[in-house]
Structure formats: structure tokens, C-alpha cells
Design an enzyme around this catalytic site. Sequence first.
Site, PDB file in Angstrom:
ATOM      1  N   LYS A 156     -17.584  86.163 119.135  1.00  0.00           N
ATOM      2  CA  LYS A 156     -18.227  85.485 120.256  1.00  0.00           C
ATOM      3  C   LYS A 156     -19.376  86.300 120.827  1.00  0.00           C
ATOM      4  CE  LYS A 156     -14.019  85.767 123.093  1.00  0.00           C
ATOM      5  NZ  LYS A 156     -13.568  87.117 123.368  1.00  0.00           N
TER       6      LYS A 156
ATOM      7  N   LYS B  68     -16.917  99.267 118.787  1.00  0.00           N
ATOM      8  CA  LYS B  68     -17.602  98.955 120.046  1.00  0.00           C
ATOM      9  C   LYS B  68     -18.413 100.147 120.540  1.00  0.00           C
ATOM     10  CE  LYS B  68     -15.060  95.041 121.835  1.00  0.00           C
ATOM     11  NZ  LYS B  68     -14.309  94.439 122.938  1.00  0.00           N
TER      12      LYS B  68
ATOM     13  N   LYS C  37     -16.180  89.421 110.676  1.00  0.00           N
ATOM     14  CA  LYS C  37     -15.476  88.349 111.394  1.00  0.00           C
ATOM     15  C   LYS C  37     -16.464  87.549 112.239  1.00  0.00           C
ATOM     16  CE  LYS C  37     -14.040  90.293 115.806  1.00  0.00           C
ATOM     17  NZ  LYS C  37     -13.042  90.449 116.832  1.00  0.00           N
TER      18      LYS C  37
END
Length: 331
Positions: free
Chosen positions: A198, A113, A195
Site C-alpha cells: 500500500k 523499512k 509484494k
Amino acid sequence: MEKKIIYSAVQPSGNLTIGNYAGAIRNWVRLQSEYDCFFAIADMHAITVRQDPAELRRRTLELAALYIACGIDPEKCVLYVQSHVPAHAELCWVLNTFTYVGEASRMTQFKDKSQKHADNINMGLMDYPVLMAADILLYKADFVPVGADQKQHVELARDIAMRFNGRCGETFTVPEPLILKGGARIASLQDPAHKMSKSETENPNASVFLSDDRDTVLRKFKRAVTDSGNEVRYGEEKPGVSNLLNIYCTFKGCTPEEAEREFAGVGYGDFKLAVGETVADVLAPIQKEKARLLAEKDELVSYLVSGRERAAYAARKTLSKVYRKVGFWKE
Ligand code: TYM
């Protein structure tokens, strides 16, 4: 005999994907009759990445509706919004003093992140797994059902719990991650090495959202990448097809062997259509029930108010004990 306790949460930080369903929510539904369950909407985690306030409020209610539409029974489980229970932030502060900067900065998700949001590497981003540990430990959870990407965070929660217990005496239950096979790591339909996420915005065909209508679902599966060859079977050299098979098994409720048998001799095109149809069939009633709950908000709000009270009661008991153990004075 007392039931064991389950804790889990999802962030209202984007459109939920079939990965969130397969890796988490679907399993919660199966666990709710056997365990005492706490399921939260992790809005405090969500703000570690910039959110539009109105959007965050909307997504929070939507996620509550989605939990219930997926089959979570708000009367059986404690369903609540994380920021409604101040004990999360309070315990997080104490646990911060039991967590080393080194271990927090080694977390894979923090590193990912930080790269993705290089303009906003805030303290919350690094503290994120400590807040997650506070969530889990407040409710004395025995098991934490999550997808594979959250395993490292649950392991850190275990380490923090053991460290605290070692220093201050038995206080926390040491939780275990519960990672069920098959749906734990649903990959992007466009790049099976990553992966399904969202927050994916670059490639609109990579993630299938729980809110996608039938045509969109079918189109995304039609465009999903497959592999060379033409056999529908699992294999390390077939990451695209293996991912689609995993999705199929999760949504159909069958075993990998059954799926391979079913698609023996079937071409990739027909296989992808079958996966898409199976997913769309599961999503349709969920979407309908979610829309009903959002249209009649009172019912939804009453569940969240009751959930907040039940969660706050359980959390306060643990927090008081922790405060006593660390030496905070109280009249
Ligand atoms: P979040 O919101 O990123 O994801 C929610 C759940 O979905 C799982 N998941 C997946 N599973 C399979 N395949 C995928 N592609 C996939 N993508 C996501 C995640 O593993 C997770 O179980 N920090 C957590 C939320 C949280 C939490 C907690 C979880 C806050 N406090 C306490 C457990 C316990 C998170 O960001 O999940």
C-alpha cells in the site's frame, strides 16, 4: 466449549490493496463465526513512518468502514482503534524488557523499512514488532491471521510470550500465525518478485487498491506483467501468471486446478481481462457499502466506541496480571 481467540490488525497507513484483502481481511470474515475475534486499526504502528495527521484520522475511519464493508460484523467481533486502548503502549513497555535488541534488529521488515526511510530510523520502527506482540498477547489470542510478510513478527510474539511465561509463570497464551494458502503473498503486478504494497507510489500500475474504480482495475490488470510462453498455468518460471492466478482464485473462490482448467487455451490478454473483471465485481459492492458507512458516520462511530470498551476491558485484565507478575506495587 469456549471459543478460541483470533487477533489481527491493519495499519491505516495508505490505500489498502487487494493484497491486504486477500492475505488478511477476507480470511477474517470467514473466521468470525467460529472464533472470538478482535480486529484493530493499528494507528500506533502507522506513526512509525511519518503521517499527515488529518490524513491519518481520515484513513482510520475509512479503514473501519472498509472492515465492515468487507463483511466484518462489528457486533460479533471487537472492532476498535489501537490508540483508544492505552494498555497496548503499557504492555509494550514491559515486553520491551523481555526483547533483545539483537532479535528486534534482525527483523526483515525493520531492515527493509530502515532502508526505505533512511532519514527516519526512529525507535518506534525497531519497537514495532514488540508493540505488535503486545497487541496479540493482551487479548490472549490463539491465532493471528496474517499475510506471509507478518509471519516473522508473530513468531517473535511467540518467543516473547514463552520467555515471559518461563520467567514469571504462565501468563500469556502462545499465539500461532494463521497463514492461509493462495492469498498470503500477493505480488506487485509490475514486479512479481516483490509484494504488492500500500505504500508503493513509484509505479501506479503495481498495486490494485480496494478503492480503485472498475476502469482503473481493468487497466492495471491489462498492463500486468506476464511471462514468456503463452500458457496460463502455475509454474516457478511463470511468477507473473502464477500471481494473477492466485488473485483470480482468491477473488473467484476457486481452486488453482479449477482456474488452470478454465483458462486452458486462453491467451494472456483475455486471461488478464477475466482476472480484472472478477476483482472489479468483488470490489464494487464493498466500495458502495463503505461509502454508505462514511456518509452516515454515527453508526460507524458507535461501533468504534463499543469496540473500544470491549477491547479495553479484556486488555486491562491481562495488563493487571502482568503488572502483578513483574512486581509493580498497587494499593
Ligand atoms: P499491514 O498493514 O502491512 O498489512 C495488513 C495485513 O495485510 C497483509 N498483507 C498482504 N497479504 C498478502 N499479500 C500482500 N501483498 C500483502 N500485503 C499486506 C499483511 O500480512 C497483514 O496481515 N504490523 C501489521 C499490523 C498489525 C498486526 C498486529 C497484525 C499490528 N498489530 C497484530 C497482526 C497482529 C501490519 O503492518 O500489517
